[in-house]
Design a protein around this motif. Sequence first.
Motif, short mmCIF file in Angstrom:
data_model
loop_
_atom_site.label_atom_id
_atom_site.label_comp_id
_atom_site.label_asym_id
_atom_site.label_seq_id
_atom_site.Cartn_x
_atom_site.Cartn_y
_atom_site.Cartn_z
N ILE A 83 8.06 3.86 1.87
CA ILE A 83 9.33 3.36 2.41
C ILE A 83 10.27 2.96 1.29
O ILE A 83 11.47 3.27 1.33
N PHE A 84 9.75 2.29 0.25
CA PHE A 84 10.60 1.95 -0.90
C PHE A 84 11.14 3.21 -1.57
O PHE A 84 12.31 3.29 -1.94
N GLN A 85 10.28 4.22 -1.73
CA GLN A 85 10.72 5.47 -2.35
C GLN A 85 11.78 6.16 -1.50
O GLN A 85 12.78 6.65 -2.01
N PHE A 145 4.30 11.49 -5.01
CA PHE A 145 4.96 10.38 -5.69
C PHE A 145 4.93 10.57 -7.20
O PHE A 145 5.93 10.37 -7.89
N VAL A 146 3.78 11.01 -7.72
CA VAL A 146 3.66 11.25 -9.17
C VAL A 146 4.59 12.38 -9.59
O VAL A 146 5.26 12.31 -10.62
N ALA A 147 4.63 13.43 -8.78
CA ALA A 147 5.51 14.56 -9.08
C ALA A 147 6.97 14.13 -9.13
O ALA A 147 7.72 14.55 -10.01
N GLY A 150 0.82 -1.20 0.00
CA GLY A 150 0.00 0.00 0.00
C GLY A 150 0.86 1.25 0.00
O GLY A 150 2.07 1.19 -0.26
N PRO A 151 0.26 2.37 0.32
CA PRO A 151 0.98 3.65 0.27
C PRO A 151 2.16 3.72 1.24
O PRO A 151 3.17 4.35 0.93
N GLY A 187 18.29 6.62 0.80
CA GLY A 187 19.16 5.61 1.38
C GLY A 187 18.49 4.75 2.44
O GLY A 187 17.41 5.06 2.95
N PHE A 188 19.18 3.67 2.75
CA PHE A 188 18.66 2.66 3.66
C PHE A 188 18.42 3.20 5.06
O PHE A 188 17.38 2.93 5.67
N LEU A 189 19.37 3.94 5.61
CA LEU A 189 19.22 4.41 6.99
C LEU A 189 18.04 5.36 7.15
O LEU A 189 17.35 5.33 8.17
#
Length: 160
Positions: A23-25, A85-87, A17-18, A31-33
């Motif tokens: 979190i992926f974005q 996100f789209v932007a 979901g969002p 970065g990971f941290l």
Amino acid sequence: MLKKGFLFGMALQFAVGPVCIFIFQTATLQGFLTAVTAVLGTAFVDGVFMLAAIYGVAAAMKFKRIKMGFNIFGAIVLCLFGMSFVADALSANAYFFRLDNMVHSSTNSAFLPAILLVALNPLTIVFWAGVFSTRVLEEELRKREVYVFSLGALFSTLFF
């Protein structure tokens, strides 16, 4: 109970979901941290919602006006994050309102944006107020078992 709670939580983590996309974005762009801070924010709000579910927020969500207010407010926030996100994807940041700019003004942390996104996400509210409460009632858990089950579900958020 810890294992049952963990497995229950993991089964639900696969619903992308969002929050997952956020979190992926964050991991991709910052970065990971920084993404770890978003995960901690997510786990924090999940824990608060679990406690609220344990103490009876599900009863308040049965009132149509309260539920509708949460849904409308949550939908607005999700739309703002979606536009962000789209932007980002279109590299059109100057043309869209970016909610995360308000929160990231002095820090590179994703903790606060994650808290906002999770806390205002109607799916999260419905899940913890409804599904989680129902599961706890179905299992007929004692008070101590409810807390251990909840801890297992919370660990699944961190693990995933």
